[in-house]
Design a protein around this motif. Sequence first.
Motif, PDB file in Angstrom:
ATOM      1  N   HIS B  90       0.799  -1.218   0.000  1.00 53.00           N
ATOM      2  CA  HIS B  90       0.000   0.000   0.000  1.00 53.00           C
ATOM      3  C   HIS B  90       0.835   1.274   0.000  1.00 53.00           C
ATOM      4  O   HIS B  90       0.390   2.311  -0.456  1.00 53.00           O
ATOM      5  CB  HIS B  90      -0.955   0.000   1.200  1.00 53.00           C
ATOM      6  CG  HIS B  90      -2.106  -0.939   1.005  1.00 53.00           C
ATOM      7  ND1 HIS B  90      -3.239  -0.921   1.773  1.00 53.00           N
ATOM      8  CD2 HIS B  90      -2.298  -1.930   0.102  1.00 53.00           C
ATOM      9  CE1 HIS B  90      -4.070  -1.857   1.350  1.00 53.00           C
ATOM     10  NE2 HIS B  90      -3.512  -2.488   0.349  1.00 53.00           N
ATOM     11  N   TYR B 125      -3.470   5.855 -13.419  1.00 52.29           N
ATOM     12  CA  TYR B 125      -3.257   5.875 -11.954  1.00 52.29           C
ATOM     13  C   TYR B 125      -1.923   5.264 -11.540  1.00 52.29           C
ATOM     14  O   TYR B 125      -1.703   4.977 -10.372  1.00 52.29           O
ATOM     15  CB  TYR B 125      -4.392   5.100 -11.266  1.00 52.29           C
ATOM     16  CG  TYR B 125      -5.768   5.530 -11.695  1.00 52.29           C
ATOM     17  CD1 TYR B 125      -6.331   6.708 -11.191  1.00 52.29           C
ATOM     18  CD2 TYR B 125      -6.488   4.779 -12.614  1.00 52.29           C
ATOM     19  CE1 TYR B 125      -7.589   7.113 -11.609  1.00 52.29           C
ATOM     20  CE2 TYR B 125      -7.750   5.187 -13.034  1.00 52.29           C
ATOM     21  CZ  TYR B 125      -8.292   6.349 -12.523  1.00 52.29           C
ATOM     22  OH  TYR B 125      -9.537   6.749 -12.933  1.00 52.29           O
ATOM     23  N   GLN B 128       0.038   6.604  -8.544  1.00 51.74           N
ATOM     24  CA  GLN B 128      -0.636   6.806  -7.251  1.00 51.74           C
ATOM     25  C   GLN B 128      -0.357   5.633  -6.310  1.00 51.74           C
ATOM     26  O   GLN B 128      -0.151   4.503  -6.764  1.00 51.74           O
ATOM     27  CB  GLN B 128      -2.144   6.925  -7.473  1.00 51.74           C
ATOM     28  CG  GLN B 128      -2.528   8.249  -8.126  1.00 51.74           C
ATOM     29  CD  GLN B 128      -4.037   8.395  -8.235  1.00 51.74           C
ATOM     30  OE1 GLN B 128      -4.801   7.727  -7.554  1.00 51.74           O
ATOM     31  NE2 GLN B 128      -4.458   9.285  -9.106  1.00 51.74           N
ATOM     32  N   SER B 132      -4.318   4.230  -1.768  1.00 49.73           N
ATOM     33  CA  SER B 132      -5.390   5.194  -2.028  1.00 49.73           C
ATOM     34  C   SER B 132      -6.439   4.643  -2.997  1.00 49.73           C
ATOM     35  O   SER B 132      -7.414   5.310  -3.311  1.00 49.73           O
ATOM     36  CB  SER B 132      -4.791   6.483  -2.594  1.00 49.73           C
ATOM     37  OG  SER B 132      -4.268   6.234  -3.892  1.00 49.73           O
TER      38      SER B 132
END
Lengths: 280, 304
Positions: B90, B125, B128, B132
């Motif tokens: 993560h 993405y 990122q 999230s």
Amino acid sequence: MNKNLILTIARKDMKATFSSKKVWVPMIIVALLLCIVVPAGIAYFGIHFDIVGNSAKDIEKPINAFIENFPNEDMRNTLIALPTLGYKFVYFFLTFMMIPFFLMLAIINSMVTSSNSFVGEKERNTLETLLFAPISIKDLFIGKVVASLIPTLSISFAAFIINLIIVNVITYPHFEVILYFNSTWIILMFWVIPILVLFNIILNVLISAKVKSFQEAQQFGGILVLPIVGIVISQASGMFFLSPLTLFLIGAVLLICNLFLIKLVTKFNNRNTLFQSQIH
Amino acid sequence: MANIIEVNKVSKQFNQREILKDVSFSIKEGSINGLLGPNGAGKTTIIRLLNGVIDPTTGMMKVMSFDPKKQGDEIRKRVGIVTESASLYHDMTAWDNLVFFSKIYGKYDTKRITHLLEQFDMLAYKDQLVGSFSTGMKKRISLAKALLHKPRLLFLDEPTNGLDPEGINEVIRYLHKVNQEEGVTILICSHVLHQLETICDSYLFLNEGRIVEKGAKKELEDKYLNEIKLLVETGLNPLNTQTYKGYTYSRRGTHQLEFILASKEEITPLLASILNETWVHNCEITNRSLEALYFNIRGGKGVE
């Protein structure tokens, strides 16, 4: 052994260590405080403000008695030759009492990084994926050990070099010897500490592969600080002196313990047992 | 088509508890298979055994001709897996996660990573943090991760868990695409049956550690569909409240009648009769869904 794989795992873990402020900030603070601020403060205030000296004449006698009975001859003669009690205290503290501080730094930092290794993977549910990948458990372990070893040793060495420079800048004009530039400290920094860090990391990796949570791992790891507390007490009471030979022997014993631990790791941690004990 | 997986009389005990009992099945290369059963039936254990991360107590397995017990790494090199939890880092970006796992599999290739991110509509993405992402996005990155090394075989453990209906449809669509375009054999574990209905070629039903039934839907239908329940939306209002021209029925709503028929062959003449009299807007066999078959199997001889 797959070198690329080990490096990939180690790099990923080190990146995680240094991208999480919660992990690296305490590590740096401990190093800064224990191994730079404390010795520099003792050196500066001890020499310039005579903190122990005249205000405490009544403790001078027992301290002098302690110095006269000191087991190491070189240290005894040097201490007796120093002019004031303040100088004696500073010299004694910096060359002698700082040893446990550096040991403590190495233990604390290696504990933080290594107890996070397997348990961290487990808590993120990523250990399962790694065990499903075509990597050997040995490579996974070595990667984890390297990832803890490099930051811990880097911080320890950096703290030592900065400490060496700052303390000597403060004390050289007064003592006219370069502190920390002797066999005791060289053996401590480049023999005992790397082996101790390795020992602590392997032990923690072994523990964290067995326990279920990060907290449990830290509690087990915390037990390792106890021998260092023992050294602090015995050092301060003059019970035994960490001579270069003693330090060398401590390193040698730890090295043998390391080999024993590695054997234990390979015995207890194959993919099957690791999977059944850690993944549910 | 050759068999890519062969499992013969495999049992697994753990802490004196029998998790799998005498499990035998085979899976054909290039097919999509559903491994179905309630929670705790042993689905995940089968996937773990096939990957060689745990060993069977007895029995023999072959995955791509390799023995999972002795040649686990050879299997793991050729297999992609999506575990129940997304299993990603993560605190790392989608890109860094995929780079890390591609290196772990020894197949680092930025073109492949970009291609997969495009395939799963995640390229925008890529920088990122995975932390999230929504559950659906994490699942897509997980799928991309499982396909990085161009596996021959893909295992998915509850791939639709935690997804909204749109997310479920997307995952099913991606899986179909991967199977068609890359020829990957797929084994999906799930306890949510209707989601797999449109995608699987054949099914394995697992209950309390035993395979209770297996086969293609057509085969299962032939075996377990002893009567047809036909729900018809119609303006028909028979005088007899129980039968209509010999066909038993019950009223399900103002304009809904459910007929019980002996076989599918009776559908056409029944509808012809109704259409002679009034309108028909819809008709549907209600007891041929995977879920209905599953309950038939559980209630039938398969379950001891």
